[in-house]
Design a protein around this motif. Sequence first.
Motif, PDB file in Angstrom:
ATOM      1  N   ARG A  25      84.001  48.427 -18.821  1.00  0.00           N
ATOM      2  CA  ARG A  25      83.210  47.813 -17.745  1.00  0.00           C
ATOM      3  C   ARG A  25      83.870  47.936 -16.379  1.00  0.00           C
ATOM      4  NH1 ARG A  25      78.078  46.365 -19.242  1.00  0.00           N
ATOM      5  NH2 ARG A  25      78.107  45.642 -21.371  1.00  0.00           N
ATOM      6  N   SER A  26      85.202  47.902 -16.348  1.00  0.00           N
ATOM      7  CA  SER A  26      85.941  47.939 -15.094  1.00  0.00           C
ATOM      8  C   SER A  26      87.223  48.733 -15.305  1.00  0.00           C
ATOM      9  CB  SER A  26      86.287  46.505 -14.662  1.00  0.00           C
ATOM     10  OG  SER A  26      87.215  46.504 -13.613  1.00  0.00           O
ATOM     11  N   PHE A  27      87.723  49.314 -14.240  1.00  0.00           N
ATOM     12  CA  PHE A  27      88.992  50.029 -14.346  1.00  0.00           C
ATOM     13  C   PHE A  27      90.132  49.075 -14.634  1.00  0.00           C
ATOM     14  CE2 PHE A  27      86.585  53.514 -12.958  1.00  0.00           C
ATOM     15  CZ  PHE A  27      87.305  54.642 -13.280  1.00  0.00           C
ATOM     16  N   ARG A  28      89.934  47.812 -14.387  1.00  0.00           N
ATOM     17  CA  ARG A  28      90.955  46.812 -14.736  1.00  0.00           C
ATOM     18  C   ARG A  28      91.172  46.787 -16.253  1.00  0.00           C
ATOM     19  NH1 ARG A  28      92.451  44.373 -10.292  1.00  0.00           N
ATOM     20  NH2 ARG A  28      90.980  43.968  -8.621  1.00  0.00           N
ATOM     21  N   ASP A  29      90.138  47.152 -17.021  1.00  0.00           N
ATOM     22  CA  ASP A  29      90.264  47.207 -18.478  1.00  0.00           C
ATOM     23  C   ASP A  29      91.264  48.270 -18.919  1.00  0.00           C
ATOM     24  OD1 ASP A  29      88.309  45.254 -18.549  1.00  0.00           O
ATOM     25  OD2 ASP A  29      86.698  46.626 -19.133  1.00  0.00           O
ATOM     26  N   LEU A  30      91.513  49.262 -18.064  1.00  0.00           N
ATOM     27  CA  LEU A  30      92.460  50.329 -18.397  1.00  0.00           C
ATOM     28  C   LEU A  30      93.903  49.898 -18.190  1.00  0.00           C
ATOM     29  CD1 LEU A  30      90.712  53.427 -16.796  1.00  0.00           C
ATOM     30  CD2 LEU A  30      90.715  52.754 -19.196  1.00  0.00           C
ATOM     31  N   GLY A  31      94.119  48.852 -17.431  1.00  0.00           N
ATOM     32  CA  GLY A  31      95.476  48.420 -17.140  1.00  0.00           C
ATOM     33  C   GLY A  31      96.099  49.286 -16.063  1.00  0.00           C
ATOM     34  N   THR A  32      97.399  49.232 -15.963  1.00  0.00           N
ATOM     35  CA  THR A  32      98.110  49.952 -14.890  1.00  0.00           C
ATOM     36  C   THR A  32      99.023  51.051 -15.416  1.00  0.00           C
ATOM     37  OG1 THR A  32      99.888  48.319 -14.947  1.00  0.00           O
ATOM     38  CG2 THR A  32      98.090  47.926 -13.373  1.00  0.00           C
ATOM     39  N   SER A  33      98.919  51.385 -16.675  1.00  0.00           N
ATOM     40  CA  SER A  33      99.870  52.337 -17.263  1.00  0.00           C
ATOM     41  C   SER A  33      99.396  53.791 -17.262  1.00  0.00           C
ATOM     42  CB  SER A  33     100.202  51.905 -18.693  1.00  0.00           C
ATOM     43  OG  SER A  33      99.043  51.914 -19.486  1.00  0.00           O
ATOM     44  N   PHE A  34      98.253  54.074 -16.626  1.00  0.00           N
ATOM     45  CA  PHE A  34      97.742  55.446 -16.601  1.00  0.00           C
ATOM     46  C   PHE A  34      98.044  56.134 -15.272  1.00  0.00           C
ATOM     47  CE2 PHE A  34      95.018  53.677 -19.945  1.00  0.00           C
ATOM     48  CZ  PHE A  34      95.126  54.668 -20.905  1.00  0.00           C
ATOM     49  N   GLY A  35      99.168  55.836 -14.674  1.00  0.00           N
ATOM     50  CA  GLY A  35      99.514  56.346 -13.352  1.00  0.00           C
ATOM     51  C   GLY A  35      99.637  57.851 -13.253  1.00  0.00           C
ATOM     52  N   ASN A  36      99.831  58.554 -14.362  1.00  0.00           N
ATOM     53  CA  ASN A  36      99.978  60.011 -14.319  1.00  0.00           C
ATOM     54  C   ASN A  36      98.673  60.763 -14.562  1.00  0.00           C
ATOM     55  OD1 ASN A  36     102.737  60.135 -13.690  1.00  0.00           O
ATOM     56  ND2 ASN A  36     103.262  59.672 -15.808  1.00  0.00           N
ATOM     57  N   LEU A  37      97.586  60.045 -14.822  1.00  0.00           N
ATOM     58  CA  LEU A  37      96.307  60.723 -15.047  1.00  0.00           C
ATOM     59  C   LEU A  37      95.873  61.471 -13.802  1.00  0.00           C
ATOM     60  CD1 LEU A  37      93.870  58.377 -17.018  1.00  0.00           C
ATOM     61  CD2 LEU A  37      95.015  60.440 -17.810  1.00  0.00           C
ATOM     62  N   THR A  38      95.433  62.708 -13.987  1.00  0.00           N
ATOM     63  CA  THR A  38      94.855  63.477 -12.894  1.00  0.00           C
ATOM     64  C   THR A  38      93.363  63.704 -13.109  1.00  0.00           C
ATOM     65  OG1 THR A  38      95.467  65.579 -13.926  1.00  0.00           O
ATOM     66  CG2 THR A  38      97.013  64.649 -12.318  1.00  0.00           C
ATOM     67  N   VAL A  39      92.917  63.672 -14.373  1.00  0.00           N
ATOM     68  CA  VAL A  39      91.501  63.877 -14.693  1.00  0.00           C
ATOM     69  C   VAL A  39      91.074  62.819 -15.702  1.00  0.00           C
ATOM     70  CG1 VAL A  39      89.767  65.508 -15.539  1.00  0.00           C
ATOM     71  CG2 VAL A  39      91.803  66.381 -14.387  1.00  0.00           C
ATOM     72  N   LEU A  40      89.951  62.155 -15.402  1.00  0.00           N
ATOM     73  CA  LEU A  40      89.424  61.118 -16.297  1.00  0.00           C
ATOM     74  C   LEU A  40      87.920  61.262 -16.417  1.00  0.00           C
ATOM     75  CD1 LEU A  40      89.771  58.516 -17.991  1.00  0.00           C
ATOM     76  CD2 LEU A  40      89.581  57.226 -15.848  1.00  0.00           C
ATOM     77  N   TRP A  41      87.455  61.319 -17.664  1.00  0.00           N
ATOM     78  CA  TRP A  41      86.032  61.356 -17.970  1.00  0.00           C
ATOM     79  C   TRP A  41      85.636  60.007 -18.565  1.00  0.00           C
ATOM     80  CZ3 TRP A  41      89.281  65.443 -19.101  1.00  0.00           C
ATOM     81  CH2 TRP A  41      88.934  66.708 -18.593  1.00  0.00           C
ATOM     82  N   LEU A  42      84.659  59.359 -17.937  1.00  0.00           N
ATOM     83  CA  LEU A  42      84.115  58.094 -18.440  1.00  0.00           C
ATOM     84  C   LEU A  42      82.591  58.084 -18.314  1.00  0.00           C
ATOM     85  CD1 LEU A  42      86.585  55.359 -17.106  1.00  0.00           C
ATOM     86  CD2 LEU A  42      85.982  55.770 -19.486  1.00  0.00           C
ATOM     87  N   ALA A  43      81.956  59.187 -18.611  1.00  0.00           N
ATOM     88  CA  ALA A  43      80.496  59.248 -18.541  1.00  0.00           C
ATOM     89  C   ALA A  43      79.888  58.336 -19.611  1.00  0.00           C
ATOM     90  CB  ALA A  43      80.012  60.685 -18.749  1.00  0.00           C
ATOM     91  N   ARG A  44      78.768  57.707 -19.263  1.00  0.00           N
ATOM     92  CA  ARG A  44      78.035  56.820 -20.181  1.00  0.00           C
ATOM     93  C   ARG A  44      78.953  55.804 -20.850  1.00  0.00           C
ATOM     94  NH1 ARG A  44      77.516  61.430 -21.523  1.00  0.00           N
ATOM     95  NH2 ARG A  44      78.174  61.164 -23.637  1.00  0.00           N
ATOM     96  N   SER A  45      79.781  55.146 -20.054  1.00  0.00           N
ATOM     97  CA  SER A  45      80.767  54.216 -20.603  1.00  0.00           C
ATOM     98  C   SER A  45      80.566  52.782 -20.124  1.00  0.00           C
ATOM     99  CB  SER A  45      82.180  54.693 -20.253  1.00  0.00           C
ATOM    100  OG  SER A  45      82.452  55.909 -20.911  1.00  0.00           O
ATOM    101  N   ASN A  46      79.384  52.482 -19.606  1.00  0.00           N
ATOM    102  CA  ASN A  46      79.044  51.124 -19.161  1.00  0.00           C
ATOM    103  C   ASN A  46      79.915  50.633 -18.014  1.00  0.00           C
ATOM    104  OD1 ASN A  46      76.987  50.743 -21.206  1.00  0.00           O
ATOM    105  ND2 ASN A  46      78.680  50.630 -22.651  1.00  0.00           N
ATOM    106  N   VAL A  47      80.444  51.555 -17.205  1.00  0.00           N
ATOM    107  CA  VAL A  47      81.282  51.162 -16.076  1.00  0.00           C
ATOM    108  C   VAL A  47      80.406  50.477 -15.027  1.00  0.00           C
ATOM    109  CG1 VAL A  47      82.842  51.945 -14.250  1.00  0.00           C
ATOM    110  CG2 VAL A  47      82.866  53.083 -16.485  1.00  0.00           C
ATOM    111  N   LEU A  48      80.778  49.251 -14.665  1.00  0.00           N
ATOM    112  CA  LEU A  48      80.038  48.465 -13.676  1.00  0.00           C
ATOM    113  C   LEU A  48      80.722  48.453 -12.322  1.00  0.00           C
ATOM    114  CD1 LEU A  48      79.166  45.349 -15.867  1.00  0.00           C
ATOM    115  CD2 LEU A  48      77.609  47.176 -15.164  1.00  0.00           C
ATOM    116  N   GLU A  49      82.052  48.477 -12.331  1.00  0.00           N
ATOM    117  CA  GLU A  49      82.795  48.374 -11.075  1.00  0.00           C
ATOM    118  C   GLU A  49      84.039  49.234 -11.118  1.00  0.00           C
ATOM    119  OE1 GLU A  49      83.622  44.194 -10.821  1.00  0.00           O
ATOM    120  OE2 GLU A  49      85.413  44.388 -12.026  1.00  0.00           O
ATOM    121  N   LEU A  50      84.495  49.587  -9.929  1.00  0.00           N
ATOM    122  CA  LEU A  50      85.663  50.459  -9.797  1.00  0.00           C
ATOM    123  C   LEU A  50      86.925  49.710  -9.405  1.00  0.00           C
ATOM    124  CD1 LEU A  50      83.913  53.446  -8.005  1.00  0.00           C
ATOM    125  CD2 LEU A  50      84.433  53.194 -10.437  1.00  0.00           C
TER     126      LEU A  50
END
Length: 195
Positions: A25-50
């Motif tokens: 639902r929110s990028f807060r759900d991912l936490g803060t440990s993905f600092g090295n990500l350069t590419v992220l796919w979240l299509a059709r994932s019920n994301v409501l806010e950034l």
Amino acid sequence: DIVLRDLGARLPRLTELKMNSSNVRSFRDLGTSFGNLTVLWLARSNVLELDGVGSLTHIKELYLAFNEVADLSPLAGCEELEALDLEGNQVAAPADAHFLAACARLTALTLDGNPAAKHPGYRRDVLASLSQLAVLDDVERAADDGASADARADATAPAPPGAAEHAAARSDAAAEHAAGAAGAAGAAADLDELL
């Protein structure tokens, strides 16, 4: 059990993550440990806010097609962002794209399928507010500058870095969207491989 927000800590070198058809639902759900990500796919994932997207300090490509995102302001801090796919979200007006002006490296943006794209002058307004864009909704900026010979010559020039990958990833997202449940099962396997 591995919790999503712990995954980045367990895989610190992770640079690409495909989580299409998830429930984030929110990028807060991912936490803060993905600092090295350069590419992220979240299509059709019920994301409501950034909110929380700023923890992805190295993100270059973000594919968020077919979610419910309306507020683009959290993206203003994504200085390395080059490609952003928000097809089929809830961005209301072309003026909402002005938050992306702070993303100086952003060259490819997709807002097709948002309420904003239905506004008269949408394309003109978005391109005017985001001078760094080379491609909007899979159409090169040069196509809008057809009045000059230079612009027509530019249209035959090679696409900007990352444009081909962006188009391919968008094509993948559209194919998965069309596939429905079959796409969801395939997307879940990507995350399962990591676990």
